[in-house]
Design an enzyme around this catalytic site. Structure first.
Site, PDB file in Angstrom:
ATOM      1  N   LYS A  94      26.764  -1.755  -2.501  1.00 54.76           N
ATOM      2  CA  LYS A  94      25.796  -0.665  -2.496  1.00 54.76           C
ATOM      3  C   LYS A  94      26.464   0.581  -3.046  1.00 54.76           C
ATOM      4  O   LYS A  94      27.673   0.772  -2.875  1.00 54.76           O
ATOM      5  CB  LYS A  94      25.341  -0.383  -1.053  1.00 54.76           C
ATOM      6  CG  LYS A  94      24.025   0.333  -0.959  1.00 54.76           C
ATOM      7  CD  LYS A  94      22.856  -0.642  -1.009  1.00 54.76           C
ATOM      8  CE  LYS A  94      21.539   0.078  -0.961  1.00 54.76           C
ATOM      9  NZ  LYS A  94      20.409  -0.867  -0.971  1.00 54.76           N
ATOM     10  N   GLY A 152       2.158  -0.128   8.284  1.00 54.74           N
ATOM     11  CA  GLY A 152       2.577   0.356   6.968  1.00 54.74           C
ATOM     12  C   GLY A 152       1.966  -0.475   5.867  1.00 54.74           C
ATOM     13  O   GLY A 152       2.285  -1.662   5.722  1.00 54.74           O
ATOM     14  N   VAL A 153       1.045   0.143   5.099  1.00 60.32           N
ATOM     15  CA  VAL A 153       0.387  -0.616   4.028  1.00 60.32           C
ATOM     16  C   VAL A 153       0.715   0.004   2.673  1.00 60.32           C
ATOM     17  O   VAL A 153      -0.159   0.323   1.877  1.00 60.32           O
ATOM     18  CB  VAL A 153      -1.145  -0.739   4.260  1.00 60.32           C
ATOM     19  CG1 VAL A 153      -1.410  -1.604   5.475  1.00 60.32           C
ATOM     20  CG2 VAL A 153      -1.808   0.629   4.426  1.00 60.32           C
ATOM     21  N   GLY A 154       2.006   0.176   2.415  1.00 60.39           N
ATOM     22  CA  GLY A 154       2.484   0.654   1.120  1.00 60.39           C
ATOM     23  C   GLY A 154       2.546  -0.508   0.145  1.00 60.39           C
ATOM     24  O   GLY A 154       1.756  -1.456   0.224  1.00 60.39           O
ATOM     25  N   SER A 155       3.524  -0.479  -0.749  1.00 62.33           N
ATOM     26  CA  SER A 155       3.596  -1.510  -1.799  1.00 62.33           C
ATOM     27  C   SER A 155       3.639  -2.918  -1.212  1.00 62.33           C
ATOM     28  O   SER A 155       2.853  -3.787  -1.593  1.00 62.33           O
ATOM     29  CB  SER A 155       4.848  -1.303  -2.645  1.00 62.33           C
ATOM     30  OG  SER A 155       4.930   0.018  -3.074  1.00 62.33           O
ATOM     31  N   VAL A 156       4.553  -3.153  -0.283  1.00 63.66           N
ATOM     32  CA  VAL A 156       4.693  -4.514   0.256  1.00 63.66           C
ATOM     33  C   VAL A 156       3.591  -4.808   1.273  1.00 63.66           C
ATOM     34  O   VAL A 156       2.975  -5.884   1.233  1.00 63.66           O
ATOM     35  CB  VAL A 156       6.074  -4.721   0.917  1.00 63.66           C
ATOM     36  CG1 VAL A 156       6.206  -6.157   1.407  1.00 63.66           C
ATOM     37  CG2 VAL A 156       7.198  -4.400  -0.046  1.00 63.66           C
ATOM     38  N   GLY A 157       3.344  -3.872   2.186  1.00 65.79           N
ATOM     39  CA  GLY A 157       2.347  -4.100   3.236  1.00 65.79           C
ATOM     40  C   GLY A 157       0.985  -4.429   2.648  1.00 65.79           C
ATOM     41  O   GLY A 157       0.317  -5.371   3.096  1.00 65.79           O
TER      42      GLY A 157
HETATM   43  P1  NAD Z   1       6.315   2.029   0.662  1.00 64.80           P
HETATM   44  O1  NAD Z   1       6.904   3.374   0.755  1.00 64.80           O
HETATM   45  O2  NAD Z   1       5.492   1.662  -0.530  1.00 64.80           O
HETATM   46  O3  NAD Z   1       5.396   1.753   1.956  1.00 64.80           O
HETATM   47  C1  NAD Z   1       5.717   2.166   3.232  1.00 64.80           C
HETATM   48  C2  NAD Z   1       4.415   2.516   3.923  1.00 64.80           C
HETATM   49  O4  NAD Z   1       4.651   2.797   5.291  1.00 64.80           O
HETATM   50  C3  NAD Z   1       3.742   3.761   3.330  1.00 64.80           C
HETATM   51  O5  NAD Z   1       2.376   3.500   3.069  1.00 64.80           O
HETATM   52  C4  NAD Z   1       3.932   4.800   4.436  1.00 64.80           C
HETATM   53  O6  NAD Z   1       2.883   5.765   4.451  1.00 64.80           O
HETATM   54  C5  NAD Z   1       3.915   3.938   5.664  1.00 64.80           C
HETATM   55  N1  NAD Z   1       4.532   4.498   6.861  1.00 64.80           N
HETATM   56  C6  NAD Z   1       5.618   5.296   6.970  1.00 64.80           C
HETATM   57  N2  NAD Z   1       5.874   5.570   8.262  1.00 64.80           N
HETATM   58  C7  NAD Z   1       4.950   4.908   8.977  1.00 64.80           C
HETATM   59  C8  NAD Z   1       4.697   4.782  10.364  1.00 64.80           C
HETATM   60  N3  NAD Z   1       5.453   5.399  11.269  1.00 64.80           N
HETATM   61  N4  NAD Z   1       3.656   4.019  10.765  1.00 64.80           N
HETATM   62  C9  NAD Z   1       2.877   3.395   9.859  1.00 64.80           C
HETATM   63  N5  NAD Z   1       3.060   3.487   8.525  1.00 64.80           N
HETATM   64  C10 NAD Z   1       4.081   4.235   8.094  1.00 64.80           C
HETATM   65  O7  NAD Z   1       7.525   1.015   0.855  1.00 64.80           O
HETATM   66  P2  NAD Z   1       7.548  -0.543   0.525  1.00 64.80           P
HETATM   67  O8  NAD Z   1       8.195  -0.742  -0.788  1.00 64.80           O
HETATM   68  O9  NAD Z   1       6.210  -1.141   0.792  1.00 64.80           O
HETATM   69  O10 NAD Z   1       8.600  -1.051   1.622  1.00 64.80           O
HETATM   70  C11 NAD Z   1       8.221  -1.203   2.970  1.00 64.80           C
HETATM   71  C12 NAD Z   1       9.425  -1.625   3.792  1.00 64.80           C
HETATM   72  O11 NAD Z   1       9.914  -2.862   3.292  1.00 64.80           O
HETATM   73  C13 NAD Z   1      10.610  -0.653   3.744  1.00 64.80           C
HETATM   74  O12 NAD Z   1      11.267  -0.694   4.987  1.00 64.80           O
HETATM   75  C14 NAD Z   1      11.493  -1.251   2.675  1.00 64.80           C
HETATM   76  O13 NAD Z   1      12.862  -0.895   2.876  1.00 64.80           O
HETATM   77  C15 NAD Z   1      11.290  -2.721   2.923  1.00 64.80           C
HETATM   78  N6  NAD Z   1      11.557  -3.556   1.758  1.00 64.80           N
HETATM   79  C16 NAD Z   1      10.863  -3.339   0.604  1.00 64.80           C
HETATM   80  C17 NAD Z   1      11.117  -4.146  -0.509  1.00 64.80           C
HETATM   81  C18 NAD Z   1      10.344  -3.968  -1.800  1.00 64.80           C
HETATM   82  O14 NAD Z   1      10.379  -4.884  -2.638  1.00 64.80           O
HETATM   83  N7  NAD Z   1       9.639  -2.862  -1.988  1.00 64.80           N
HETATM   84  C19 NAD Z   1      12.089  -5.160  -0.421  1.00 64.80           C
HETATM   85  C20 NAD Z   1      12.773  -5.371   0.788  1.00 64.80           C
HETATM   86  C21 NAD Z   1      12.484  -4.552   1.863  1.00 64.80           C
END
Ligand code: NAD
Length: 351
Positions: A79, A180-185
């Site tokens: 890292k 959490g319904v961001g990219s992955v959710g």
């Molecule tokens: P993202 O930022 O797109 O989504 C995160 C979501 O969580 C956002 O919609 C945010 O508003 C919401 N959020 C933040 N705090 C919150 C809370 N207290 N309660 C409810 N919702 C909340 O991120 P992502 O890329 O979807 O990643 C999500 C998680 O998965 C992170 O922990 C990331 O480290 C992990 N992850 C992601 C990837 C990837 O490919 N993107 C890979 C491995 C792990």
């Protein structure tokens, strides 16, 4: 939330990065190169002092060794952590200087995006080294947004955990609480809806969660309530540290499987999950889809190879849960021992 971790294995090497003119101040940590070049993203974040940056880099690099080994990638773990300069700074100069530092390691460390860095930064790095992924996607090659692959891996793991818990049953009709319904959710929710699962959703961004519920159906609840809703599965897909004692006390779901990194607020939570008979699919086992896609970009693999590696997350989750049950150990403990086995000389010599 604060996530506490203690080192499981010491790093092989910590490299100090310093170039005052370019604003470069940070570390590259090569945690393990047993399986191949140490791979892991570059984080740009505000740290009070270099020691804080080093501590974070060591913790994150160790996590990458375990995640990469568990995914059976031909990569070790590393890292980079850079201290974000105060005020305005020349981003291009910073990442070019970082690229030169990566180049000096001659392939022993492979970088990519992480929190605070993006595609443009990696393009600046790529001016000086080929040991970088997460660049602009090229048609026909692996690469691009890793989150759909992460979502698919979590979905496969969740099906496996549900079948393990309920004797082969499918997620059709099951209720999944997604934090959490961001990219992955959001990607996970689409896969779950197509499978016939019922969704309960929460996100700090109201408009985002409302739009997803309108698209897929499902109930929206306040963020403080998501862990405690009546559900079969709790899927932490927001930030780290989602699983602490208070959450466990409130939680009704008997299965935890989600995308967030470092879900256990403290290492002791692993035993607490075991004691409470909660089936926990370990975070770094299930969320490896993203790094699998990033690795494929670096290794020159195509999409079908990425899919095969991501689909393997399901059976791998089953194997860990079965071993944990048979040995009466926590799934986190079993996952760590398996990752260490996959990093061991014995296993690597047999490949
Ligand atoms: P993202 O930022 O797109 O989504 C995160 C979501 O969580 C956002 O919609 C945010 O508003 C919401 N959020 C933040 N705090 C919150 C809370 N207290 N309660 C409810 N919702 C909340 O991120 P992502 O890329 O979807 O990643 C999500 C998680 O998965 C992170 O922990 C990331 O480290 C992990 N992850 C992601 C990837 C990837 O490919 N993107 C890979 C491995 C792990």
């Amino acid at each position: 939330m604060v996530v506490q971790t203690s080192p499981k294995m010491p790093p092989e090497e910590c490299i100090r990065l310093e170039d005052k003119a370019a604003g470069l101040d940070g570390y590259i940590v090569i945690h393990s190169s047993a399986r191949g070049p140490a791979a892991g993203g570059c984080r740009l974040w505000t740290y009070d002092d270099p020691a804080a940056a080093l501590t974070d880099a060591m913790r994150l690099a160790e996590g990458m060794s375990y995640k990469n080994a568990m995914a059976e990638l031909p990569l070790g773990g590393g890292k980079a952590v850079l201290r974000r300069p105060a005020g305005n700074f020349d981003r291009r100069a910073l990442f070019e200087a970082f690229g030169k530092a990566v180049a000096q390691l001659d392939g022993r460390y492979v970088t990519a995006e992480d929190v605070g860095t993006g595609v443009e930064d990696m393009e600046a790095v790529a001016l000086h080294t080929s040991h970088v992924a997460g660049r602009t996607a090229r048609p026909g090659f692996a690469g691009g947004d890793p989150s759909p692959w992460t979502a698919l891996g979590v979905f496969e793991a969740m099906k496996a955990a549900f079948a393990f818990r309920h004797g082969g049953a499918s997620l059709n009709g099951a209720t999944v609480a997604v934090q959490g319904v961001g990219s992955v959710g959001a990607g996970l929710c689409r896969l779950l809806a197509a499978e016939g699962a019922k969704l309960v959703l929460a996100d700090i961004v109201d408009a985002r969660v409302a739009a997803l519920a309108a698209e897929l159906g499902g109930t929206v609840v306040p963020i403080a309530e998501i862990a405690g809703v009546e559900a079969d599965v709790f899927a932490p897909c927001a930030l780290g540290g989602a699983l602490d004692m208070a959450t466990l006390d409130a939680m009704r779901a008997r299965i935890v499987c989600g995308a967030a990194n470092n879900q256990l607020a403290t290492p002791e939570i692993a035993d607490e999950l075991l004691a409470r008979d909660i089936t926990y699919a370990p975070d770094y086992v299930v969320n490896a889809g993203g790094i699998i896609n990033v690795a494929a970009e670096y290794l020159g693999e195509n999409e079908s190879e990425v899919r095969a590696r991501v689909l393997a997350i399901g059976p791998r989750t089953t194997a860990i849960l079965e071993k944990a049950r048979d040995e009466g150990k926590s799934s986190s403990f079993v996952a760590d021992r398996e990752a260490e086995r996959l990093m061991s000389r014995e296993v690597l010599e047999s490949l």
